[in-house]
Design an enzyme around this catalytic site. Structure first.
Site, PDB file in Angstrom:
ATOM      1  N   GLU A  89     -28.288  77.241  94.491  1.00  0.00           N
ATOM      2  CA  GLU A  89     -28.264  76.218  93.440  1.00  0.00           C
ATOM      3  C   GLU A  89     -28.049  76.810  91.982  1.00  0.00           C
ATOM      4  O   GLU A  89     -27.794  76.048  91.126  1.00  0.00           O
ATOM      5  CB  GLU A  89     -29.808  75.962  93.366  1.00  0.00           C
ATOM      6  CG  GLU A  89     -30.538  74.991  94.649  1.00  0.00           C
ATOM      7  CD  GLU A  89     -31.602  74.986  94.879  1.00  0.00           C
ATOM      8  OE1 GLU A  89     -32.198  76.226  94.358  1.00  0.00           O
ATOM      9  OE2 GLU A  89     -32.027  74.129  95.368  1.00  0.00           O
ATOM     10  N   GLU A 126     -42.374  82.806  99.145  1.00  0.00           N
ATOM     11  CA  GLU A 126     -40.946  82.360  99.176  1.00  0.00           C
ATOM     12  C   GLU A 126     -39.853  83.449  98.851  1.00  0.00           C
ATOM     13  O   GLU A 126     -39.028  83.581  99.591  1.00  0.00           O
ATOM     14  CB  GLU A 126     -40.813  81.420  97.472  1.00  0.00           C
ATOM     15  CG  GLU A 126     -39.383  80.781  97.832  1.00  0.00           C
ATOM     16  CD  GLU A 126     -39.137  79.213  96.766  1.00  0.00           C
ATOM     17  OE1 GLU A 126     -38.434  78.441  97.023  1.00  0.00           O
ATOM     18  OE2 GLU A 126     -39.842  79.868  95.925  1.00  0.00           O
TER      19      GLU A 126
END
Length: 756
Positions: A525, A676
């Site tokens: 991203e 994460e």
């Protein structure tokens, strides 16, 4: 999820807990996780849930904990939609009574080995229960043996129960309190709906100015961002005669809910001084009871939950709690455990690696705890917690959905049904951005489907691969179920309008006679606003091919543009290196990112871009090299993709090594809550649990769901130390199978299917 999202994720400090302890002989140790008093200073909580509501866990087992309900959202002004915390229901407080030294309550006593000796808390994932045991000694030196068991029912989704058993080591009277805790609105509330990324980062930094260490956005406290929403309580009442509590509530500018509790006392106990405490932040029944030394006394709190479209008001919900009380704890617990045992009939069994076995059981536990059946609700990115604001990302379609599809298709179906249910807001969003068809948001509200992506998440309106991910999941459900009626009524409308979106979004390059997709955000991203992201273009092409195939199945006429665009879709490729590019060669591939490269995404099961073995190996090698050169604290989604990619290229040893990497730093003890990344501690992310499951179900097995059925697309693979991997009771097109990967006489991995 976006990079900016991840930088602002919540911090929960990781702990070191003891090794698992078997609570009883009947429980496989791979289903048991245990904490001890060595970890009182830090505690990474788990949760108990049944897909409809939850409670967080806590050290004492008796505290009032934050709790959440499925798609029950707060819509405060200028904020994003976020999960509204419902009144905490699991708490029970206990006091040995007044003495010359004062009055001491269990939940206010500081944690220490002296006050809480012989401490052990066990999460039994096979039975779906949390049991906490210790010898509690207060400052007056009165000691009590305490055992607390809590569960959220899988058998009756409206119900939960907490039982505390006290065995005092003295004669006298004690006090108990049975509260429903009402949470104060979180302060401050930021206008996240309109704050820029820089403003949000500044808010995070300001929140950390009180600490002495320099602010580190990867490890700082992100609670100012992912806080819970508010439930306004009204009509709260109770009965000292009937020993019940009930309340109505309403999420901020959201839905109504109801909660109730019914208390059961030990037989023969006659309490005194029963009072109803109605205060701003608590509704509680308090009482005194006489006790005798060495006698055990069990007190049970039966709880019922409802929300709009799922249950009734406070009175109706109180009736459910009272009915549960009349049924009794043992029967409710037995039904709950039976429901869990039924779920566990579909399982992943590993012979040869106890640590991976336990990890996959905890991952399946979290997936099953947050899934529903027969609904059209998705699963929030971080389950029934406020992390990532409870929104539905592509995580639901491409990560969670495939992990459940073969093991628990009824639990996967609500995810695809959610996309059908929320087509209208997706249509409106397409119009907003000048497109046609449906344009599903990067972050969808799990109740309404409306776009609630935070303003600070720069550029995510360009991360449009989510539209292809949605269509791919719809088609996968049809292929796995064979349900033509469902396809025509539910899947086809979604698939068609997603294809219409891509027709309106592509650009035709006349000079090269090809179609391109410009101005997108890559899955890696940090690369925002790039042309021809390979994953996006490949996923769009697959969605268009699916639309053509689905039209034929339902007797509709496919748009000829779908096939034309698919045939001429440009997928960037380096002919000299014989590998794919992340995106158009005009964009330098030189940033330090969480992934290093996104080529592994091309090999992940939901897309699985067709390519030769040579190119697949070259893509994989490039991904590994870029992870070293341009990778920084890789997220776990990348870890599980690499395990799958290694299996695809036939390297069982490397696949096993990446599976082991998934166990280091990502699993927060004591309850294997996945974070994460290893360092940022953004926990409860279901995509990472689902990815680990996928690396076994599709990675090592080599299986793919395609037009030909459940296909052995790749040779199976096993890590060198494993004897076998078995996918138990999987369901495909209405039939059940056990699928086993073990070794032949020469030691090579082989796959066998057994119809059940």
């Amino acid at each position: 999820m976006t990079l900016t999202h991840r930088l602002l994720s919540p911090l929960i400090v990781a702990l070191a807990f003891s090794a698992p302890v078997v609570t009883h002989a009947a429980t496989d140790p791979s289903f048991v996780l245990t904490a001890t008093s060595k970890n009182f200073d830090n505690y990474f909580p788990s949760y108990l849930a049944n897909g409809y509501f939850s409670t967080m866990t806590s050290v004492r087992g008796s505290e009032a904990n934050l709790a959440y309900m499925v798609a029950f959202m707060d819509y405060a002004k200028d904020d994003i939609a976020r999960p509204a915390a419902i009144p905490g229901w699991s708490g029970i407080d206990y006091s040995t009574g007044k003495s010359t030294a004062g009055e001491f309550w269990l939940n206010r006593t500081l944690l220490s080995d002296k006050a809480f000796s012989d401490y052990q808390q066990t999460l039994d994932m096979h039975n779906g229960t949390l049991t906490t045991r210790y010898r509690y000694t207060d400052d007056s030196q009165k000691s009590t043996r305490i055992e607390i068991t809590t569960f959220v029912s899988q058998a009756d989704t409206h119900l939960a129960a907490t039982r505390i058993t006290i065995t005092p080591e003295f004669d006298g009277s004690v006090q108990l309190s049975f509260p429903l805790n009402i949470w104060a609105p979180h302060q401050p509330r930021f206008p996240i709906g309109k704050m820029t990324g820089d403003e949000m980062l500044a808010a995070v930094a300001a929140n950390n100015m009180s600490v002495t260490e320099p602010v580190n956005y990867r490890t700082a406290d992100r609670a100012p961002v992912w806080y819970h929403g508010d439930t306004n309580v009204s009509n709260d009442d109770g009965s000292t005669k009937d020993l019940t509590l009930q309340l109505d509530g309403k999420a901020e500018q959201g839905l109504h809910m109801a909660e109730a509790a019914a208390i059961e006392l030990p037989k023969g106990i006659k309490p005194s001084d029963i009072t109803l405490d109605k205060s701003t932040y608590q509704l509680a029944l308090n009482m005194k009871v006489p006790v005798h030394k060495g006698h055990a006394y069990s007190f049970t709190k039966y709880v019922a939950m409802s929300r709009e479209s799922w249950g009734g008001d406070a009175s109706a919900t109180a009736a459910l709690a009272k009915k549960a009380r009349s049924t009794g704890f043992d029967k409710l617990l037995a039904a709950h455990q039976t429901a869990w045992h039924t779920l566990w009939q579909s399982d992943i069994v590993i012979d040869g690696d106890a640590k991976v076995q336990q990890a996959v059981h905890s991952d399946l536990y979290y997936l099953l705890s947050n899934s529903t059946s027969g609904t059209a609700w998705p699963m929030g990115a971080c389950a029934l917690t406020p992390n990532y604001a409870g929104h539905a990302f592509w995580d639901s379609d491409s990560w969670v959905f495939p992990a459940l599809l073969l093991l628990h298709p009824d639990r996967a179906k609500p995810i695809v049904m959610f996309r059908h249910r929320t087509m209208q807001p997706a249509r409106e969003r397409a119009i907003q951005y000048g497109a046609k068809g449906t344009m599903y948001p990067w972050e969808a509200d799990p109740e309404t489907g409306i776009d609630y992506t935070p303003h600070f998440a720069y550029g995510v309106f360009r991360e449009i691969h989510v539209n292809a991910d949605v269509a791919i999941a719809q088609w996968q459900y049809y292929l796995a179920s064979g349900d033509s009626a469902w396809l025509k009524a539910n899947g086809w409308p979604v698939i068609k309008e997603v294809a219409d979106f891509w027709v309106s979004r592509v650009s035709y390059d006349k000079a090269n006679d090809r179609y391109e997709i410009l101005h997108v955000t890559s899955p890696d991203e940090a690369y925002d606003d790039v042309p021809n992201d390979s994953f996006t273009n490949a996923a769009a092409r697959k969605a268009l091919d699916i639309a053509t195939a689905a039209a034929t199945k339902v007797g509709a006429s496919p748009d000829p543009q779908w096939a034309d665009i698919s045939k001429k879709m440009y997928i960037p490729f380096d002919a000299k290196a014989r590998r794919h590019l992340d995106f158009d060669a005009s964009v330098p591939h030189d940033k330090i990112t969480w992934m290093g490269s996104s080529l592994a995404w091309l090999m992940y099961p939901n897309l699985d871009l067709p390519m030769s073995p040579e190119i697949r190996k070259n893509d994989f090698d490039f991904q590994l090299e870029e992870l070293k050169v341009h990778g920084n604290d890789p997220n776990e989604m990348m870890m599980v993709m690499l395990a799958t990619a290694a299996a695809e290229v036939g390297d069982g040893k490397t696949a096993g090594e990446w599976l082991q990497r998934n166990l280091v730093g990502f699993l927060k003890p004591p309850y294997n809550v996945r974070s994460e990344t290893a360092s940022n501690n953004a926990g409860y992310i279901l995509a990472t649990s689902a990815g680990f499951v996928q690396s076994l179900v599709y990675g090592l097995s080599g299986l793919r769901i395609d037009d030909n059925g459940l296909t052995e697309a790749y040779a199976p693979a096993l890590p060198p130390t494993w004897k076998s991997l078995t996918l138990k009771h999987i369901t495909f097109r209405g039939k059940r199978y056990d699928i086993t990967v073990d070794r032949d006489a020469a030691g090579n991995a082989k796959l066998t299917r057994k119809a059940l």
